[in-house]
Write a protein that holds these residues in place. Structure first.
Motif, short mmCIF file in Angstrom:
data_model
loop_
_atom_site.label_atom_id
_atom_site.label_comp_id
_atom_site.label_asym_id
_atom_site.label_seq_id
_atom_site.Cartn_x
_atom_site.Cartn_y
_atom_site.Cartn_z
N SER A 81 7.80 -19.50 -49.85
CA SER A 81 6.67 -20.25 -50.44
C SER A 81 5.98 -21.11 -49.39
CB SER A 81 7.17 -21.16 -51.57
OG SER A 81 7.54 -20.41 -52.69
N ARG A 82 6.20 -20.82 -48.10
CA ARG A 82 5.71 -21.76 -47.07
C ARG A 82 4.19 -21.92 -47.08
NH1 ARG A 82 7.36 -21.05 -41.53
NH2 ARG A 82 9.21 -19.90 -42.10
N GLU A 83 3.46 -20.84 -47.40
CA GLU A 83 1.99 -20.96 -47.32
C GLU A 83 1.41 -21.87 -48.38
OE1 GLU A 83 -0.72 -17.75 -46.81
OE2 GLU A 83 0.61 -16.84 -45.32
N GLU A 84 1.79 -21.60 -49.64
CA GLU A 84 1.25 -22.42 -50.73
C GLU A 84 1.76 -23.86 -50.62
OE1 GLU A 84 -1.18 -21.47 -52.58
OE2 GLU A 84 -1.19 -22.85 -54.27
N GLY A 89 2.49 -25.35 -47.85
CA GLY A 89 1.76 -25.94 -46.73
C GLY A 89 0.39 -26.44 -47.16
N ARG A 90 -0.28 -25.63 -48.01
CA ARG A 90 -1.60 -26.07 -48.52
C ARG A 90 -1.46 -27.36 -49.32
NH1 ARG A 90 -3.76 -20.71 -49.15
NH2 ARG A 90 -2.42 -20.39 -50.95
N LEU A 91 -0.40 -27.42 -50.15
CA LEU A 91 -0.18 -28.61 -50.97
C LEU A 91 0.14 -29.82 -50.08
CD1 LEU A 91 0.06 -29.89 -53.78
CD2 LEU A 91 2.47 -29.22 -53.79
N ALA A 92 0.98 -29.61 -49.07
CA ALA A 92 1.36 -30.71 -48.17
C ALA A 92 0.12 -31.27 -47.48
CB ALA A 92 2.38 -30.22 -47.15
N VAL A 109 10.31 -26.57 -43.97
CA VAL A 109 10.67 -25.26 -44.51
C VAL A 109 12.19 -25.12 -44.41
CG1 VAL A 109 10.36 -22.77 -44.30
CG2 VAL A 109 8.43 -24.30 -43.89
N ILE A 110 12.82 -25.00 -45.55
CA ILE A 110 14.28 -24.97 -45.65
C ILE A 110 14.81 -23.73 -44.93
CG2 ILE A 110 16.17 -24.66 -47.32
CD1 ILE A 110 14.41 -26.33 -49.29
N ASP A 111 15.86 -23.92 -44.15
CA ASP A 111 16.44 -22.80 -43.40
C ASP A 111 17.57 -22.18 -44.23
OD1 ASP A 111 16.78 -21.30 -40.85
OD2 ASP A 111 18.79 -22.17 -41.04
#
Ligand code: R5P
Length: 308
Positions: free
Chosen positions: A16-19, A21-24, A33-35
């Motif tokens: 979910s990193r893209e969406e 990132g937009r929210l952040a 981003v959780i590993d």
């Protein structure tokens, strides 16, 4: 940095990193981003970033089984790190369709997942959760706040940016779609009609429109919450073509189908299919970060400007 020193932050599963990132960026919050490390035996190890006092845990729960375990582990580490409030933003919420035991011995997956998540986080924010026999999202998550946002304003905002034919009919494939279809038609100032669907199996449905005359010769905007096998959309498009539709465009919230189905949709007469950015997919066209930012404003102690 301790949770005391960081009032709020976002931690996201990598899918979910893209969406996230937009929210952040929209909220001006740090994103981690959780590993997730997979061991050879199939078990996983999850490593989170520094816990904020209020942490937005962002994870869309398509293909959910491994993601649910990762969320459980992330929540454990967040609490131990001093996080006092975990808000799960799950743009797609899994297992909502199995809301009853249809045969002896079947699980009610919706209930099991609801209890598990309610014991793990303090609030859930999702979009167009498929609640058929369950009256309200709060019934799924006992004891915590849950918000089921509508994606229709986000879809309408994008559709309004291009000219569209005012004779278009917004169409839904089944009774469950009536709410979304009515809302979208209202936002766009268009007529709408909802079909009757009977399901014969996981991939096979029958669809009938009661007022075919109202569809003849007009452009169709087919709207649904989920596309999974594609059976509903394809059968609905075929029924619309038989009714004499001039053209068929589809907008959906959650694209769960493999992109290879593109050809089957085109053969059924669907000339464009766009989805919300709830599940990463080549058809993503409708960002949801504005909806989430508005819904989360009270968590962050300030109001966001209202943008779809
Ligand atoms: C069901 O009632 C939902 O609203 C969708 O229409 C359904 O889940 C779509 O599934 P499929 O693409 O497998 O027909």
């Amino acid at each position: 940095m301790s949770a005391e020193g960081m009032p709020a932050g976002i931690q996201a599963l990598s899918s979910s990193r893209e969406e996230a990132g937009r929210l952040a960026r929209r909220l001006g919050l740090p994103l981690y981003v959780i590993d997730t490390h997979a061991f050879p035996d199939g078990e996983i190890r999850v490593t989170i970033g520094a816990a904020a006092a209020t942490t937005i845990l962002f994870a869309s729960l398509d293909r959910p089984n491994d993601k649910l375990i990762a969320l459980l582990f992330a929540a454990e580490a967040l609490r131990r790190g001093g996080c006092r409030r975990i808000v799960l933003v799950a743009p797609y919420l899994c297992y909502m369709r199995q809301d009853a035991a249809f045969r002896d011995g079947e699980t009610i997956s919706q209930r099991a997942i609801g209890r598990m998540l309610a014991n793990t986080v303090d609030r859930i924010v999702t979009v167009d959760a498929h609640l058929h026999r369950t009256a309200a999202i709060g019934d799924v998550f006992p004891g915590i706040r849950a918000d089921n946002l509508s994606a229709m304003p986000a879809i309408a905002a994008v559709l309004r940016t291009a000219p569209y034919d005012r004779s278009t009919v917004v169409v839904g494939p089944d009774a469950e779609s009536a709410g979304w279809v009515g809302e979208l038609a209202g936002l766009l100032g268009l007529a709408h009609q909802v079909a009757r669907k009977s399901r014969r199996g996981d991939r096979s449905v029958e669809i009938e429109f009661s007022d075919r005359a109202a569809l003849r010769g007009r452009p169709m905007l087919l709207a649904d919450d989920i596309v999974s096998s594609g059976g509903t959309l394809i059968t609905c498009a075929e029924a619309l073509r038989h009714a004499g539709a001039a053209s068929i465009e589809a907008v959906i919230t959650h694209a769960l189908y493999p992109p290879e189905l593109r050809g089957a949709f085109a053969r059924a007469g669907i000339h464009s299919l766009r989805s919300c950015c709830s599940v990463p997919h080549p058809t993503n066209a409708f960002p949801l970060d504005g909806l989430f930012a508005d819904a989360l404003a009270d968590e962050l102690g300030h109001r966001q400007e209202s943008r779809p």
